[in-house]
Write an enzyme that holds these catalytic residues in place. Structure first.
Site, PDB file in Angstrom:
ATOM      1  N   GLY A  91     -19.592   9.068  -8.873  1.00 53.41           N
ATOM      2  CA  GLY A  91     -19.724   8.364  -7.602  1.00 53.41           C
ATOM      3  C   GLY A  91     -20.081   6.893  -7.732  1.00 53.41           C
ATOM      4  O   GLY A  91     -20.009   6.140  -6.763  1.00 53.41           O
ATOM      5  N   ARG A 132     -38.776   5.848  22.743  1.00 57.91           N
ATOM      6  CA  ARG A 132     -38.095   6.706  21.782  1.00 57.91           C
ATOM      7  C   ARG A 132     -39.011   7.864  21.408  1.00 57.91           C
ATOM      8  O   ARG A 132     -40.111   7.668  20.906  1.00 57.91           O
ATOM      9  CB  ARG A 132     -37.674   5.900  20.557  1.00 57.91           C
ATOM     10  N   ASP A 182     -32.182  -0.576  27.578  1.00 57.42           N
ATOM     11  CA  ASP A 182     -33.588  -0.739  27.199  1.00 57.42           C
ATOM     12  C   ASP A 182     -33.940  -2.222  27.235  1.00 57.42           C
ATOM     13  O   ASP A 182     -33.056  -3.082  27.357  1.00 57.42           O
ATOM     14  CB  ASP A 182     -33.910  -0.102  25.836  1.00 57.42           C
ATOM     15  N   LYS A 196     -37.141   2.045  27.888  1.00 56.64           N
ATOM     16  CA  LYS A 196     -36.878   3.210  27.052  1.00 56.64           C
ATOM     17  C   LYS A 196     -38.055   3.497  26.127  1.00 56.64           C
ATOM     18  O   LYS A 196     -38.614   2.602  25.522  1.00 56.64           O
ATOM     19  CB  LYS A 196     -35.638   2.932  26.204  1.00 56.64           C
ATOM     20  N   ASP A 251     -25.045  -3.156  25.382  1.00 56.09           N
ATOM     21  CA  ASP A 251     -25.970  -3.062  24.259  1.00 56.09           C
ATOM     22  C   ASP A 251     -25.262  -3.601  23.013  1.00 56.09           C
ATOM     23  O   ASP A 251     -24.047  -3.786  23.028  1.00 56.09           O
ATOM     24  CB  ASP A 251     -26.407  -1.604  24.047  1.00 56.09           C
ATOM     25  N   ARG A 303     -32.981  -2.475  11.374  1.00 58.68           N
ATOM     26  CA  ARG A 303     -33.896  -1.681  12.215  1.00 58.68           C
ATOM     27  C   ARG A 303     -35.330  -1.733  11.706  1.00 58.68           C
ATOM     28  O   ARG A 303     -36.267  -1.879  12.454  1.00 58.68           O
ATOM     29  CB  ARG A 303     -33.477  -0.207  12.198  1.00 58.68           C
ATOM     30  N   HIS A 305     -28.821  -6.916  15.177  1.00 59.47           N
ATOM     31  CA  HIS A 305     -29.740  -5.977  15.835  1.00 59.47           C
ATOM     32  C   HIS A 305     -31.184  -6.400  15.564  1.00 59.47           C
ATOM     33  O   HIS A 305     -31.831  -5.903  14.637  1.00 59.47           O
ATOM     34  CB  HIS A 305     -29.465  -4.574  15.300  1.00 59.47           C
TER      35      HIS A 305
HETATM   36  C1  R5P Z   1     -32.499   0.252  20.221  1.00 59.77           C
HETATM   37  O1  R5P Z   1     -33.117   1.055  19.697  1.00 59.77           O
HETATM   38  C2  R5P Z   1     -31.135  -0.292  20.266  1.00 59.77           C
HETATM   39  O2  R5P Z   1     -31.106  -1.366  21.088  1.00 59.77           O
HETATM   40  C3  R5P Z   1     -30.048   0.651  20.638  1.00 59.77           C
HETATM   41  O3  R5P Z   1     -30.252   1.059  21.960  1.00 59.77           O
HETATM   42  C4  R5P Z   1     -29.971   1.798  19.708  1.00 59.77           C
HETATM   43  O4  R5P Z   1     -29.907   1.389  18.379  1.00 59.77           O
HETATM   44  C5  R5P Z   1     -28.851   2.738  20.029  1.00 59.77           C
HETATM   45  O5  R5P Z   1     -29.113   3.878  19.359  1.00 59.77           O
HETATM   46  P1  R5P Z   1     -28.650   5.287  19.846  1.00 59.77           P
HETATM   47  O6  R5P Z   1     -27.189   5.163  20.204  1.00 59.77           O
HETATM   48  O7  R5P Z   1     -28.882   6.179  18.662  1.00 59.77           O
HETATM   49  O8  R5P Z   1     -29.487   5.690  21.020  1.00 59.77           O
END
Ligand code: R5P
Length: 292
Positions: free
Chosen positions: A36, A194, A169, A192, A218, A94, A128
């Site tokens: 791989g 999580r 969000d 939002k 988004d 992230r 992001h």
């Molecule tokens: C926040 O967490 C981001 O702005 C997006 O909303 C997110 O990455 C989208 O992720 P998912 O489609 O898994 O909800």
């Protein structure tokens, strides 16, 4: 003189960019050893001074990152000192802070790996960024960063009468604001929380969407959980047609994008930063402009 090199994840986009800036396109050969491991080969003996390497980091971000790093280091070995990384979807952003003492801060590590491998400049699309802003990202490593946005083009590709733009969000507010500005309309943001990597809970605030056409905006759709939750709530609040615009179609779950349609979204409008069937907007022109 400049050449555009294409990594395995974005040969089509690399050729488009080469076309836009009228530069030569050179394919990078990639193969795998039986276990791989990657094998990279640039067979073109006459490489120009400035190299633009295009590689997007999805699907399989780990593989794509290693492939890019091996290629940059190879280019350095071949004597190239002007290396521009075009990473239209920049992965590993992230994890941008250390919540517990033992956590890796991926974005910092990745930016430094790119710099160490010889990258002088990075061009990316709708990065992001959550806790970090663009200036803070620029401080992480010795790389010039150019971010371009596809949101205006995505908004213009949507076709709804008198829409309101909604961010699913708070972090997506900046995208919703840009889309609303392009369409000369208003926008709002949902809140939002999580609950787990695949579960989110969204509250709606005071937005009045009854009878309104909605554009959900988004930067990323990954599992689709965020958009699904948002669309379901909007439907309950009496909204009319819902379209979703987003730059990066990560689609990390097997139920995505089907879950978006099941939630009542009628159209998905995305870009080609990641290959996907809803890529109605090409970012080649935007990237070309940033490359001057
Ligand atoms: C926040 O967490 C981001 O702005 C997006 O909303 C997110 O990455 C989208 O992720 P998912 O489609 O898994 O909800």
């Amino acid at each position: 003189m400049t050449a555009v090199l294409g990594g395995s994840s974005a040969p089509g986009l690399a050729k488009e960019i080469a076309n836009e800036i009228k530069a030569r396109y050179i394919a990078v050969e990639t193969g795998h050893f039986p276990d791989g491991e990657l094998h990279i080969n640039i067979t073109e003996p006459r490489l120009p001074k400035r190299i633009i390497y295009v590689q997007t980091m999805s699907p399989a971000p780990n593989d794509k990152l290693i492939e890019a790093l091996l290629t940059f280091d190879l280019l350095k070995d071949l004597g190239r000192r002007e290396i521009v990384a075009v990473l239209p979807y920049l992965g590993y952003t992230r994890q941008d802070h250390r919540k517990t003492p033992g956590e890796a801060v991926n974005v910092k590590t990745v930016m430094n790996l790119l710099a160490d491998a010889g990258v002088n400049e990075l061009v990316s699309v709708d990065i992001h960024l959550h806790r970090l802003n663009l200036n803070e990202l620029k401080q992480l490593a010795d790389i010039e960063i150019n971010e371009v946005s596809a949101i205006k083009m995505l908004a213009e590709a949507s076709a709804l009468e008198n829409p309101i733009v909604i961010a699913p969000d708070i972090e997506a507010s900046r995208w919703a604001e840009m889309a609303a500005e392009a369409l000369r309309t208003d926008y709002g943001a949902m809140e939002k929380k999580r609950k787990s990597p695949s579960e989110v809970e969204i509250s709606f605030g005071d937005l009045d969407v009854d009878g309104r056409n909605i554009i959900l905006a988004d930067d990323i759709v990954s599992t689709g959980g965020t958009m699904v939750e948002a669309a379901q709530i909007l439907k309950k609040k009496g909204s009319s047609d819902i379209q979703a615009i987003f730059t990066h179609a990560v689609f990390s779950s097997t139920v995505c994008p089907g879950n978006l349609f099941n939630a009542g979204i009628t159209e998905l409008i995305s870009t080609n930063t990641i290959r996907n069937e809803f890529a109605k907007v090409s970012v080649a022109g935007l990237v070309a402009e940033a490359l001057d």
